[in-house]
Design an enzyme around this catalytic site. Structure first.
Site, PDB file in Angstrom:
ATOM      1  N   ARG A 164     -75.629 -40.030-161.293  1.00  0.00           N
ATOM      2  CA  ARG A 164     -74.690 -39.056-160.728  1.00  0.00           C
ATOM      3  C   ARG A 164     -74.114 -38.226-161.860  1.00  0.00           C
ATOM      4  O   ARG A 164     -74.175 -38.631-163.026  1.00  0.00           O
ATOM      5  CB  ARG A 164     -73.580 -39.752-159.945  1.00  0.00           C
ATOM      6  CG  ARG A 164     -72.724 -40.646-160.793  1.00  0.00           C
ATOM      7  CD  ARG A 164     -71.633 -41.291-159.957  1.00  0.00           C
ATOM      8  NE  ARG A 164     -70.946 -42.305-160.735  1.00  0.00           N
ATOM      9  CZ  ARG A 164     -70.236 -43.302-160.226  1.00  0.00           C
ATOM     10  NH1 ARG A 164     -70.134 -43.440-158.937  1.00  0.00           N
ATOM     11  NH2 ARG A 164     -69.628 -44.153-160.991  1.00  0.00           N
ATOM     12  N   LYS A 168     -74.824 -40.765-153.867  1.00  0.00           N
ATOM     13  CA  LYS A 168     -75.661 -41.856-154.374  1.00  0.00           C
ATOM     14  C   LYS A 168     -77.011 -41.857-153.659  1.00  0.00           C
ATOM     15  O   LYS A 168     -78.065 -41.928-154.304  1.00  0.00           O
ATOM     16  CB  LYS A 168     -74.956 -43.199-154.173  1.00  0.00           C
ATOM     17  CG  LYS A 168     -75.781 -44.361-154.686  1.00  0.00           C
ATOM     18  CD  LYS A 168     -75.042 -45.675-154.551  1.00  0.00           C
ATOM     19  CE  LYS A 168     -73.894 -45.692-155.518  1.00  0.00           C
ATOM     20  NZ  LYS A 168     -73.336 -46.992-155.784  1.00  0.00           N
ATOM     21  N   GLY A 192     -65.194 -46.464-157.551  1.00  0.00           N
ATOM     22  CA  GLY A 192     -64.385 -47.669-157.346  1.00  0.00           C
ATOM     23  C   GLY A 192     -63.446 -47.620-156.158  1.00  0.00           C
ATOM     24  O   GLY A 192     -62.642 -48.525-155.976  1.00  0.00           O
ATOM     25  N   TYR A 232     -54.620  -6.038-164.491  1.00  0.00           N
ATOM     26  CA  TYR A 232     -54.449  -7.128-165.451  1.00  0.00           C
ATOM     27  C   TYR A 232     -53.419  -8.130-164.940  1.00  0.00           C
ATOM     28  O   TYR A 232     -52.669  -7.836-164.000  1.00  0.00           O
ATOM     29  CB  TYR A 232     -54.012  -6.567-166.822  1.00  0.00           C
ATOM     30  CG  TYR A 232     -52.618  -5.995-166.810  1.00  0.00           C
ATOM     31  CD1 TYR A 232     -51.511  -6.804-167.047  1.00  0.00           C
ATOM     32  CD2 TYR A 232     -52.399  -4.646-166.522  1.00  0.00           C
ATOM     33  CE1 TYR A 232     -50.229  -6.291-167.000  1.00  0.00           C
ATOM     34  CE2 TYR A 232     -51.118  -4.121-166.481  1.00  0.00           C
ATOM     35  CZ  TYR A 232     -50.031  -4.952-166.719  1.00  0.00           C
ATOM     36  OH  TYR A 232     -48.760  -4.454-166.658  1.00  0.00           O
ATOM     37  N   SER A 250     -45.680  -2.954-162.495  1.00  0.00           N
ATOM     38  CA  SER A 250     -45.875  -4.333-162.944  1.00  0.00           C
ATOM     39  C   SER A 250     -45.049  -5.220-162.023  1.00  0.00           C
ATOM     40  O   SER A 250     -43.837  -5.040-161.896  1.00  0.00           O
ATOM     41  CB  SER A 250     -45.411  -4.499-164.394  1.00  0.00           C
ATOM     42  OG  SER A 250     -45.529  -5.851-164.756  1.00  0.00           O
ATOM     43  N   ARG A 283     -74.103 -50.653-150.456  1.00  0.00           N
ATOM     44  CA  ARG A 283     -73.252 -49.842-151.334  1.00  0.00           C
ATOM     45  C   ARG A 283     -72.756 -48.597-150.628  1.00  0.00           C
ATOM     46  O   ARG A 283     -73.531 -47.900-149.969  1.00  0.00           O
ATOM     47  CB  ARG A 283     -74.043 -49.385-152.565  1.00  0.00           C
ATOM     48  CG  ARG A 283     -74.503 -50.510-153.444  1.00  0.00           C
ATOM     49  CD  ARG A 283     -75.636 -50.045-154.356  1.00  0.00           C
ATOM     50  NE  ARG A 283     -76.175 -51.158-155.120  1.00  0.00           N
ATOM     51  CZ  ARG A 283     -75.820 -51.460-156.367  1.00  0.00           C
ATOM     52  NH1 ARG A 283     -74.945 -50.735-156.992  1.00  0.00           N
ATOM     53  NH2 ARG A 283     -76.344 -52.497-156.973  1.00  0.00           N
ATOM     54  N   CYS A 300     -46.232  -9.525-164.276  1.00  0.00           N
ATOM     55  CA  CYS A 300     -45.669 -10.138-165.483  1.00  0.00           C
ATOM     56  C   CYS A 300     -44.716 -11.272-165.154  1.00  0.00           C
ATOM     57  O   CYS A 300     -44.079 -11.830-166.035  1.00  0.00           O
ATOM     58  CB  CYS A 300     -44.997  -9.097-166.363  1.00  0.00           C
ATOM     59  SG  CYS A 300     -43.608  -8.299-165.564  1.00  0.00           S
ATOM     60  N   MET A 348     -64.346 -47.289-152.860  1.00  0.00           N
ATOM     61  CA  MET A 348     -64.851 -47.914-151.623  1.00  0.00           C
ATOM     62  C   MET A 348     -65.617 -49.190-151.996  1.00  0.00           C
ATOM     63  O   MET A 348     -65.642 -49.574-153.140  1.00  0.00           O
ATOM     64  CB  MET A 348     -65.711 -46.919-150.874  1.00  0.00           C
ATOM     65  CG  MET A 348     -64.884 -45.817-150.238  1.00  0.00           C
ATOM     66  SD  MET A 348     -65.878 -44.717-149.268  1.00  0.00           S
ATOM     67  CE  MET A 348     -66.880 -43.933-150.495  1.00  0.00           C
ATOM     68  N   HIS A 389     -34.421 -20.088-166.585  1.00  0.00           N
ATOM     69  CA  HIS A 389     -34.460 -19.578-167.954  1.00  0.00           C
ATOM     70  C   HIS A 389     -35.194 -20.554-168.879  1.00  0.00           C
ATOM     71  O   HIS A 389     -36.077 -20.169-169.640  1.00  0.00           O
ATOM     72  CB  HIS A 389     -33.020 -19.331-168.429  1.00  0.00           C
ATOM     73  CG  HIS A 389     -32.943 -18.866-169.839  1.00  0.00           C
ATOM     74  ND1 HIS A 389     -32.755 -19.721-170.894  1.00  0.00           N
ATOM     75  CD2 HIS A 389     -33.083 -17.633-170.371  1.00  0.00           C
ATOM     76  CE1 HIS A 389     -32.757 -19.035-172.018  1.00  0.00           C
ATOM     77  NE2 HIS A 389     -32.953 -17.752-171.727  1.00  0.00           N
TER      78      HIS A 389
END
Ligand code: PEP
Ligand code: MG
Length: 944
Positions: free
Chosen positions: A345, A32, A110, A889, A801, A101, A869, A112, A468
């Site tokens: 903000r 702020k 909200g 991958y 894999s 503030r 995988c 503090m 599963h």
């Protein structure tokens, strides 16, 4: 003397002390404070203010008092504000009022505290009445101060103030605050002051400086209030940042009908539409708008009420958005036609808005594609792809007490349906009675899959994130909760219960796979689809472009230098098609055994398993061959041009057989009743199944071991794969089959089986007269020994894999099916494990094994293709690790592909080599040498 306080015009000083880094500036003066400083610099009308730093807050937390010099600096800064406003704090004629503030580095809306109207006392209030001629406004402001001071600074409960006000209003016959007169408010001031005295034992301070001092202290303290601490824990914000305190000149929106106040977002934070969205109230103070006590006006109406202020506001907010290159959340006040900006903000937004705003801002030239991709989180993509419960409806359900149970959030999304307690009934109700069904089971097995597929959602009371039920549900995108262990499912009475709440079979329940919550009844939902979300599709395309860059990873020769590719786990052509439409560029795992469970195939599979002669087995396998070939054909066709990894049969054979206990019961019943018809066959079957019994089947006869003991099955599978591949090639489809051998533990296993399979592949290709086919044979790495001996394994395996479900199970020695239910949740709660290792890769153990396996494997075979995988392939944190260690991958369920694409782009950007401005000494030398050569050449050319 250390500087604890910065004035509104000292933005340069803050920047200087923080090395010009805006993030650091925010760290010192809070979000702020930084916004206010920046707006002031840009000439935006901001009421004069000063900011006490987060460092002062941190000192206060340590010592329990203001650091030396801070209060004096606050007073000096107040003098400067007095100068700028022409008002004086505590003055009887023209008093300056301020707000106090909170404002931390990261916005904590909200969480503090804030105190408004500081500086009002009996005396200054009288002065203000003289000055403004508006006693109602003054006493309203004053009672607000006493109330806020009482609750925030002195810790008195809100009700202590709310109750007497309510009582007074009802006595007077008022409904709204607006009906209160000046005298009414003046009376309330004295009532509220009594409340303070009664609760605290001393008077509300009549010294404005004392008010300011105590308010500053209260804001510091609110950093460690419960709300703030909980919020930081949830959002992962560190607890040692501290909050700044902003002391801002009060401007009043409640000075009459030429005043007002409002809040606005520069774009719609819910949909992302490029249209200002906000509310305001004429003749009102800040919190009235947010509190919703009065009906607000949409911001467009301000154009009619106060055109000048409106146009100035639109102009300023457009500039702010351009400056910060992001949606802004602003607060403003108009005091007697003059506009003041109180806050700007970055606006919080929904997943939908995040994607739209990011894509739009690229098109508007505000941000780059990389920034757009970075601004959307994988969780937001996830949220966009699953049907969701309406947020309001969830809140209502919570309030109505219909929350039934909580389990592991195994597959995200929302599902509403009638609960059925076994797969057959679930399927029947869905297919024949067209009901929406939730399948509820203690746990699921492969032969429950038909019920799961027919269901909208799945709920189990046992099992964990890789059980599963969880794996299959994710694969099919079915919302699923597993391990909801508080639920008792009585399969006899067909009732499930948690304490005294019960659900009978056939009753409606709602399953929130995103949070793990189960509700009784129907919670309303909102649907989702990728194809319809054009901005998301665009964003994901940008993510793919980022990953495809060739220079993203610095790596040894042969290793990948682009970002991760995203492949999918898919067993059926329809999954493959979905995977492709979701952006997968390969199939990383086809679990072939799922095909064996189809109802018409299972009897053949069982015959094959029970065969006593090789001929009988071959006969059954020959019956299975055409169906398998058809499965693979469909997969190859769907993935035309992309690699498809097919894993040979993996589970222990007893999984394909009827349950031993059920059969035993049947046989005993028949014996007792003296029924003989079919008894002999049943007894024989029981004996065979008992013969297959293993105490620890997950470590038993499965995977490659099964292939060695009973090679006929995998021989049939390889034949089916290559016949299908050849047929596809002949139809002009580009096929890249990769045959994957599961559960390898020693290279000798590969040496035994792989050459036999390669011979079959070669024979099929010769039979079909296929000259060239791009195929590979490789293995899963899911046993620690395989990871440790990767150098040898890579002599035969052309790809690895990582089956991280089993690798995690085997490395920890935790059962993937039981651990969550028995101890894993406690382990995470107690901090023994940071996260559930079946959901997020354990980098220190399992991850280290993977890293070693890749390095060793590539010593033997630098171009070794490496993927993952296991379930971790769709988890962003695990994806990061896969990038870091050199995977080519990741492969995950089709529904997680978009999430993985985004996560892969995020890590690619995070670890991309920095184009360093500073050249290394060696590079500098090279440049100097090059220049010298150029110069010399130019000289020679000249001479010529
Ligand atoms: C694994 O173990 O990670 C794997 C993918 O195989 P499955 O889950 O089928 O055992
Ligand atoms: Mg496995």
């Amino acid at each position: 003397m250390k500087k604890w306080v910065y004035l509104f015009d000292e933005v340069k000083e803050v920047e200087k002390i923080r090395g010009g880094d805006w993030d650091e500036v925010k760290g010192l003066v809070g979000g702020k404070g930084a916004g206010l400083l920046d707006m002031t610099r840009a000439g935006v009308p901001v009421p004069p203010f000063f900011t006490v730093t987060t460092e002062a807050c941190n000192e206060f937390q340590k010592a329990g008092k203001f650091p030396a010099g801070m209060w004096a600096q606050e007073l000096a800064a107040l003098k400067m504000i007095e100068k700028a406003t022409g008002k004086k704090f505590g003055d009887l004629k023209n008093p300056l009022l301020v707000s106090c503030r909170s404002g931390a580095k990261f916005s904590m809306p909200g969480m503090m505290d804030t105190v408004l109207n500081i500086g009002l006392t009996d005396e200054t209030a009288a002065g203000m009445v003289e000055l403004t001629g508006n006693p109602r406004f003054v006493y309203d402001a004053y009672r607000r101060l006493v109330e806020m001071f009482g609750t925030v600074v002195l810790g008195i409960q809100d009700e202590a103030f709310e109750e007497p006000l309510k009582e007074y209003k009802s006595r007077k016959g008022y409904k709204l605050d607006t009906e209160m007169t000046a005298d009414d408010w003046k009376h309330m001031v004295s009532v509220f002051r009594e409340v303070v005295k009664k609760h605290i034992g001393f008077d509300f301070p009549q010294d404005p400086f004392k008010q300011l001092e105590l308010a500053t202290e209260a804001v510091f303290k609110s950093w460690n209030g419960k709300r703030a601490v909980d919020y930081r824990n949830h959002e992962g914000i560190p607890h040692d940042l501290g909050t700044a305190v902003n002391i801002v000149t009060m401007v009043f929106g409640n000075m009459g009908d030429d005043s007002g106040t409002g809040v606005a977002f520069t774009r719609n934070p819910s949909t992302g539409d490029k249209k200002m969205m906000g509310d305001y109230l004429l003749n009102a103070q800040g919190e009235d708008v947010v509190a919703g006590i009065r009906n607000t006006d949409p911001i467009e109406n301000l154009k009619n009420h106060m055109p000048e202020a409106y146009h100035q506001f639109m102009d300023i907010t457009a500039k702010l958005e351009k400056h910060y290159r992001d949606i802004q959340d602003v607060e403003f006040t108009i005091e007697r036609k003059k506009l003041w900006m109180l806050q700007t903000r970055v606006g919080k937004r929904t997943a939908k808005a995040a994607v739209k705003i990011a894509a739009d801002m690229v098109n508007e030239g505000l941000i780059t594609r990389e920034e757009a991709v970075k601004r959307v989180t994988p969780e937001q993509v996830d949220a966009l792809l699953h049907p969701q419960f309406n947020a309001e409806a969830l809140k209502n359900a919570d309030k109505a007490g219909t929350l039934f149970a909580k389990g592991v959030n195994a597959s995200p999304g929302a599902a509403v349906g009638q609960a059925y307690f076994d797969a057959d009934t679930a399927e029947k109700m869905a297919k024949e009675h067209k009901q929406d069904v939730i399948m509820v089971r203690p746990f699921t097995k492969p032969d429950d899959v038909h019920g799961m597929i027919a269901a909208k959602g799945v709920l189990t009371s046992e099992g964990g994130a890789t059980s599963h039920a969880a794996v299959v549900a994710r694969q099919f995108g079915i919302p699923c909760i597993v391990g909801a262990s508080m639920i008792k499912i009585n399969l006899e009475t067909r009732i499930m219960s948690v304490d005294n709440k019960t659900v009978r079979e056939g009753e409606w329940i709602s399953v929130d796979g995103t949070t793990g919550n189960v509700f009784i009844g129907k919670v309303p939902m909102t649907a989702a689809s990728l194809e319809e979300q054009t901005e998301l599709m665009t964003l994901l395309k940008w993510a793919d472009e980022i990953c495809a860059r060739k220079d993203l990873r610095v790596a040894p020769k042969g290793w990948p230098t682009r970002g991760l590719m995203v492949w999918a786990n898919a067993d059926y052509p329809r999954d493959a098609r979905r995977a492709r439409s979701y952006g997968a560029v390969g199939i990383g795992l086809c679990r072939t055994e799922h095909m064996f469970f189809e109802p018409e195939r299972l009897p053949i599979v069982q015959r094959m398993i029970l065969a006593e002669t090789s001929e009988a087995r071959t006969k059954a396998l020959n019956e299975l061959l055409p169906t398998q070939r058809k499965d693979f054909d469909g997969l190859f066709e769907a993935m035309d041009g992309y690699p498809v990894i097919i894993r040979l049969i993996d589970p222990p054979l007893h999984e394909f057989m009827p349950s031993e206990e059920a059969l035993l019961e049947e046989v005993i019943t028949m014996r007792v009743k003296g029924e003989t018809a079919g008894l002999a066959e049943k007894e024989k079957l029981l004996k065979s199944i008992q013969g297959m019994h293993e105490s620890n089947p997950m470590m038993g006869l499965r995977g490659v071991r099964l292939s060695i003991v009973m090679p006929e099955i995998v021989e049939m599978q390889v034949r089916a794969i290559f016949e299908a591949a050849a047929d596809c090639v002949l139809r002009g489809i580009v096929v890249k089959p990769e045959v994957m051998i599961p559960l390898t533990g020693t290279v000798k296993e590969l040496e035994w089986i792989q050459p036999r399979l390669i011979r079959i592949a070669a024979a099929v290709l010769a039979e079909k007269k296929i000259q060239k086919l791009d195929y590979k044979f490789g293995t899963m790495i899911e046993i620690p020994r395989a990871a440790v001996t990767a150098e040898e394994i890579a002599k035969h395996a052309e790809f690895f894999s990582f089956g991280t479900n089993d690798l995690t199970q085997m490395t920890f020695g935790y059962s993937r099916d039981d651990a969550e239910r028995n101890f894993l949740v406690t382990y995470v709660e107690q901090g023994i494990l940071p996260k559930n290792p079946f959901q997020t890769l354990d980098r220190d153990g399992v991850g280290r094994l993977m890293k070693m396996a890749i390095e060793d494997g590539r010593k033997t075979r630098p171009e070794l293709e490496v993927g993952i995988c296991g379930e971790h392939g769709g988890d962003p944190d695990s994806i990061e690790w896969c990038h870091m260690i050199g995977n080519n991958y990741v492969s995950c369920s089709p529904f997680r592909v978009p999430i993985a694409r985004l996560a892969a782009a995020h890590v690619a950007l995070k670890y991309a080599p920095k184009k360093s401005a500073k050249k290394t000494a060696a590079q500098k030398k090279k440049v100097v040498a090059k220049k010298a050569v150029k110069k010399a050449k130019a000289k020679t050319a000249k001479r010529k």
